[in-house]
Design an enzyme around this catalytic site. Structure first.
Site, PDB file in Angstrom:
ATOM      1  N   SER A   1     -17.014  10.904   1.807  1.00 40.10           N
ATOM      2  CA  SER A   1     -16.171  10.978   3.003  1.00 40.10           C
ATOM      3  C   SER A   1     -14.874  10.189   2.869  1.00 40.10           C
ATOM      4  O   SER A   1     -14.111  10.095   3.830  1.00 40.10           O
ATOM      5  CB  SER A   1     -16.954  10.473   4.225  1.00 40.10           C
ATOM      6  OG  SER A   1     -17.251   9.098   4.090  1.00 40.10           O
TER       7      SER A   1
ATOM      8  N   CYS B   1       0.810  -1.219   0.000  1.00 43.26           N
ATOM      9  CA  CYS B   1       0.000   0.000   0.000  1.00 43.26           C
ATOM     10  C   CYS B   1       0.843   1.269   0.000  1.00 43.26           C
ATOM     11  O   CYS B   1       0.302   2.367  -0.131  1.00 43.26           O
ATOM     12  CB  CYS B   1      -0.939  -0.010   1.201  1.00 43.26           C
ATOM     13  SG  CYS B   1      -2.285  -1.207   1.030  1.00 43.26           S
TER      14      CYS B   1
ATOM     15  N   ASP C   1     -10.223   1.236   8.350  1.00 41.33           N
ATOM     16  CA  ASP C   1      -9.015   0.419   8.470  1.00 41.33           C
ATOM     17  C   ASP C   1      -7.797   1.267   8.151  1.00 41.33           C
ATOM     18  O   ASP C   1      -7.883   2.328   7.537  1.00 41.33           O
ATOM     19  CB  ASP C   1      -9.075  -0.856   7.636  1.00 41.33           C
ATOM     20  CG  ASP C   1      -9.099  -0.639   6.137  1.00 41.33           C
ATOM     21  OD1 ASP C   1      -9.286   0.506   5.688  1.00 41.33           O
ATOM     22  OD2 ASP C   1      -8.926  -1.626   5.404  1.00 41.33           O
TER      23      ASP C   1
END
Length: 346
Positions: A61, A26, A240
């Site tokens: 959001s 990531c 998360d």
């Protein structure tokens, strides 16, 4: 034929997958500020909700997955949809597949949902890396999906200069019991279900070949039980922690909820070896970009640079950040009324 098979196996075992990608896991995400600018105004809402259902959670959001209430009225479940894929975060192909699958499934758990079916997303340099490695990647993904009780039904592949793998996942959730990032309120405690430091340990692995089993074990652990515990505790707000780091994802939660988030740096759990990896310089560009993004929005107090980097460390398949208390998860801070800064580190 047997000799050729042995040669292929020896070639596969000698490959370091992380050396075939410019980034890892990531940490290779587009930086959060650039991404928000790119997708601004692209809501994707249909003008006909009676036909397609209500979009309960979209881009507004920056939450973890999209959620659509099915047509049919009260009692109908909501569909949770997400996709996540990335370049190799570890050299072992089977472990990479497990990590990527757990990471993709996490988006559904972060919304309070249950994954039902996934499809593979695979990019592969077919003339550079043997397909035996790709098979191991896919096997790892299948095994973690099976652990989650999630079907895997095909997918899509592309001939690509860099290897990439992940999944598009569809799940279901109770629309009245979603975990969202815009429902935080002052006074809620903040809990974190996995330790930080995955980014710097993965970066050290990419640079040196050292294997950190504590990092692999953390990344392949599903967030299923954490999600269930949050729902059982009546939690309504969670996200998360992945590529934008703890502070990046917490900032998005605080901004969406209209609050300030206070983090007790000493209470944040870290993986063994994480501080040493920062000390020795194994910090990814993604982590530094995360820190640059939240810095103007954060009161860091007396926190030193190493602490700031770890709080912004680009995680892969990190834990859930929960606005509430759940068993086994340390409380790392709290939400307060909105003030001068969205984030405060003490």
């Amino acid at each position: 034929m047997a000799t050729a098979t042995r040669q292929q196996q020896e070639q596969a075992e000698s490959v370091r997958l992380t050396q075939y990608a410019h980034g890892g896991g990531c940490a290779c995400k587009i930086p959060p500020g650039e991404l928000e600018e790119m997708v601004a105004g692209l809501t994707g809402r249909t003008p006909d909700p009676d036909r397609s259902g209500d979009l309960l959670v979209g881009l507004d959001s920056g939450d973890d997955a999209a959620v659509v209430r099915l047509p049919g009225g009260p009692g109908e479940p909501a569909v949770v949809a997400t996709a996540d894929f990335f370049t190799p975060v570890v050299d072992d192909p089977y472990d990479w597949g497990r990590i990527a699958a757990a990471n993709a499934l996490s988006d559904v758990y972060a919304m309070g949902g249950t994954p039902l079916v996934a499809v593979n997303l695979l990019s592969w340099p077919r003339e550079v890396l043997p397909f035996a490695l790709a098979r191991e990647v896919l096997r790892g993904g299948l095994d973690v999906a099976a652990e989650a009780g999630c079907h895997v039904a095909g997918g899509h592949s592309v001939d690509d200069p860099e290897p990439k793998y992940g999944m598009a996942v569809t799940g279901v959730a109770d629309p009245a019991r979603l975990l969202r990032n815009d429902t935080g309120r002052p006074g809620m405690p903040l809990s974190l279900t996995k330790p930080l430091g995955l980014g710097v340990l993965n970066n050290r692995h990419k640079a040196t070949g050292e294997v950190f089993q504590q990092a692999i074990a953390t990344m392949v652990t599903l967030n299923r039980e954490a999600s269930r515990a949050a729902l059982a505790a009546g939690v309504v707000c969670a996200t998360d922690v992945t590529g934008f780091g703890l502070l990046g994802h917490l900032f998005k939660l605080a901004r969406a909820s209209g609050v300030t988030a206070v983090v007790d740096a000493c209470a944040v759990p870290l993986l063994d070896g994480a501080r040493e990896a920062v000390r020795d310089g194994y910090v990814s560009g993604g982590t530094r970009r995360n820190l640059a993004w939240v810095d103007p929005r954060t009161d860091f107090g007396t926190a030193d640079e190493a602490t700031r980097l770890l709080l912004a460390d680009a995680q892969t398949s990190g834990g859930l950040l929960v606005a509430g208390e759940i068993p086994g998860a340390p409380v790392i801070g709290e939400l307060r009324p909105a003030g001068e800064h969205r984030l405060v580190v003490r």
